[in-house]
Design a protein around this motif. Sequence first.
Motif, PDB file in Angstrom:
ATOM      1  N   LYS A  57       0.739  -1.166  -0.084  1.00 28.09           N
ATOM      2  CA  LYS A  57      -0.094  -0.048  -0.074  1.00 28.09           C
ATOM      3  C   LYS A  57       1.053   1.185   0.086  1.00 28.09           C
ATOM      4  O   LYS A  57       1.926   1.375   0.687  1.00 28.09           O
ATOM      5  N   PRO A  58       0.473   2.282  -0.775  1.00 31.09           N
ATOM      6  CA  PRO A  58       1.386   3.467  -0.956  1.00 31.09           C
ATOM      7  C   PRO A  58       1.625   4.280   0.399  1.00 31.09           C
ATOM      8  O   PRO A  58       2.539   4.796   0.516  1.00 31.09           O
ATOM      9  N   ASP A  59       0.791   3.915   1.267  1.00 29.01           N
ATOM     10  CA  ASP A  59       1.047   4.695   2.625  1.00 29.01           C
ATOM     11  C   ASP A  59       1.826   4.030   3.567  1.00 29.01           C
ATOM     12  O   ASP A  59       1.901   4.454   4.654  1.00 29.01           O
ATOM     13  N   ILE A  60       2.324   2.833   3.131  1.00 33.73           N
ATOM     14  CA  ILE A  60       3.066   2.163   4.383  1.00 33.73           C
ATOM     15  C   ILE A  60       4.588   2.073   3.780  1.00 33.73           C
ATOM     16  O   ILE A  60       5.060   1.895   2.670  1.00 33.73           O
ATOM     17  N   ASP A  61       5.359   2.416   4.775  1.00 31.47           N
ATOM     18  CA  ASP A  61       6.968   2.398   4.491  1.00 31.47           C
ATOM     19  C   ASP A  61       7.457   0.991   4.687  1.00 31.47           C
ATOM     20  O   ASP A  61       7.397   0.595   5.815  1.00 31.47           O
ATOM     21  N   LYS A  62       7.797   0.352   3.585  1.00 29.04           N
ATOM     22  CA  LYS A  62       8.302  -0.790   3.712  1.00 29.04           C
ATOM     23  C   LYS A  62       9.733  -1.196   4.553  1.00 29.04           C
ATOM     24  O   LYS A  62      10.210  -2.105   4.951  1.00 29.04           O
ATOM     25  N   ASN A  63      10.325   0.270   4.765  1.00 31.28           N
ATOM     26  CA  ASN A  63      11.725   0.010   5.357  1.00 31.28           C
ATOM     27  C   ASN A  63      11.401   0.300   7.098  1.00 31.28           C
ATOM     28  O   ASN A  63      12.467   0.407   7.552  1.00 31.28           O
ATOM     29  N   ALA A  64      10.375   0.308   7.356  1.00 28.57           N
ATOM     30  CA  ALA A  64       9.973   0.726   8.803  1.00 28.57           C
ATOM     31  C   ALA A  64      10.618  -0.562   9.650  1.00 28.57           C
ATOM     32  O   ALA A  64      10.486  -1.692   9.140  1.00 28.57           O
ATOM     33  N   ASP A  65      10.588  -0.443  10.936  1.00 28.65           N
ATOM     34  CA  ASP A  65      10.843  -1.483  11.822  1.00 28.65           C
ATOM     35  C   ASP A  65       9.612  -2.243  11.913  1.00 28.65           C
ATOM     36  O   ASP A  65      10.065  -3.538  12.357  1.00 28.65           O
ATOM     37  N   PHE A  66       8.446  -1.915  11.921  1.00 26.24           N
ATOM     38  CA  PHE A  66       7.300  -2.610  11.852  1.00 26.24           C
ATOM     39  C   PHE A  66       6.258  -2.030  11.296  1.00 26.24           C
ATOM     40  O   PHE A  66       6.207  -0.739  11.193  1.00 26.24           O
ATOM     41  N   VAL A  67       5.072  -2.456  11.084  1.00 24.28           N
ATOM     42  CA  VAL A  67       3.791  -1.848  10.312  1.00 24.28           C
ATOM     43  C   VAL A  67       2.478  -2.372  11.370  1.00 24.28           C
ATOM     44  O   VAL A  67       2.480  -3.404  11.789  1.00 24.28           O
ATOM     45  N   LEU A  68       1.721  -1.082  11.383  1.00 27.98           N
ATOM     46  CA  LEU A  68       0.557  -1.363  11.767  1.00 27.98           C
ATOM     47  C   LEU A  68      -0.542  -1.453  10.727  1.00 27.98           C
ATOM     48  O   LEU A  68      -0.742  -0.342  10.109  1.00 27.98           O
ATOM     49  N   LEU A  69      -1.032  -2.578  10.454  1.00 30.52           N
ATOM     50  CA  LEU A  69      -1.650  -2.795   9.541  1.00 30.52           C
ATOM     51  C   LEU A  69      -3.281  -2.410   9.818  1.00 30.52           C
ATOM     52  O   LEU A  69      -3.893  -3.076  10.612  1.00 30.52           O
ATOM     53  N   LEU A  70      -3.922  -1.377   9.530  1.00 32.07           N
ATOM     54  CA  LEU A  70      -5.205  -0.877   9.826  1.00 32.07           C
ATOM     55  C   LEU A  70      -6.284  -1.209   8.957  1.00 32.07           C
ATOM     56  O   LEU A  70      -6.423  -1.054   7.556  1.00 32.07           O
ATOM     57  N   SER A  71      -7.436  -1.913   9.268  1.00 31.38           N
ATOM     58  CA  SER A  71      -8.674  -2.121   8.494  1.00 31.38           C
ATOM     59  C   SER A  71      -9.944  -1.485   9.292  1.00 31.38           C
ATOM     60  O   SER A  71      -9.808  -1.370  10.604  1.00 31.38           O
TER      61      SER A  71
END
Length: 237
Positions: A57-71
Amino acid sequence: MKKTKIILPLMLSLIICFSFSSCSDDTSGSMTEMSNGSNNSQNDISSATSSSPDIDKPDIDKNADFVLLLSAVPSETEAGVINAVITLSNIKNELSAIQFSLEYSSNVVEGIYTTNDEMSKTMTVVPMYKTKFDVSVPRFEQICVYNKASSRYDCMYVDLLSYPQAADGQTFKGMINDGEMVITIPFKVKSDASVGNIVKFNFVSESVKGTKTETFSGAVGSGNKTSYTLTDKDITK
């Protein structure tokens, strides 16, 4: 049992660095008391856990230490309720804390959790660890503030337990697996809302952060934004 080492310096630094700067403009918002256990009663939420989230998804940084996936998920058990479901994913280093500020469309929905006791329910999947007696114990606690005036929730989730010592036959690991923590914040559709209205959820810029377990250093997270279009099933006038 032998003494365990309490990580008070970590807790102090986390609480100081976490910003609740705008909480004073809403008397209904206050820090939660620490809560225990998972909330298995919200079975309609647990199915939203994802082990392989879409990080393209364009608003998620793939280089981040972790991802909070929001739905945004309509409740299966209560009409007129839209849940913001946040799944901890794509963790690159074990984490002992995460934090975020979540904004919502206050013209369409309003927060349901506003008190300390209610906001202790936000973790619907809780990280656990096993004691030397092979008993599973909830490991993480939450500190959340409902800021109605600013249309957002400010939340922190921290491991407050002491580190088990190897001599006690226990091992401790921070969060590392996708779906190990799922956070659910429910919203009530307003009485004047209509079919076709769009509910939007997004994280405040640069509010998604954490703490790495091994080094106690900061972790930079990323999160997407999402939306949900109301249907006739969501209108309960």
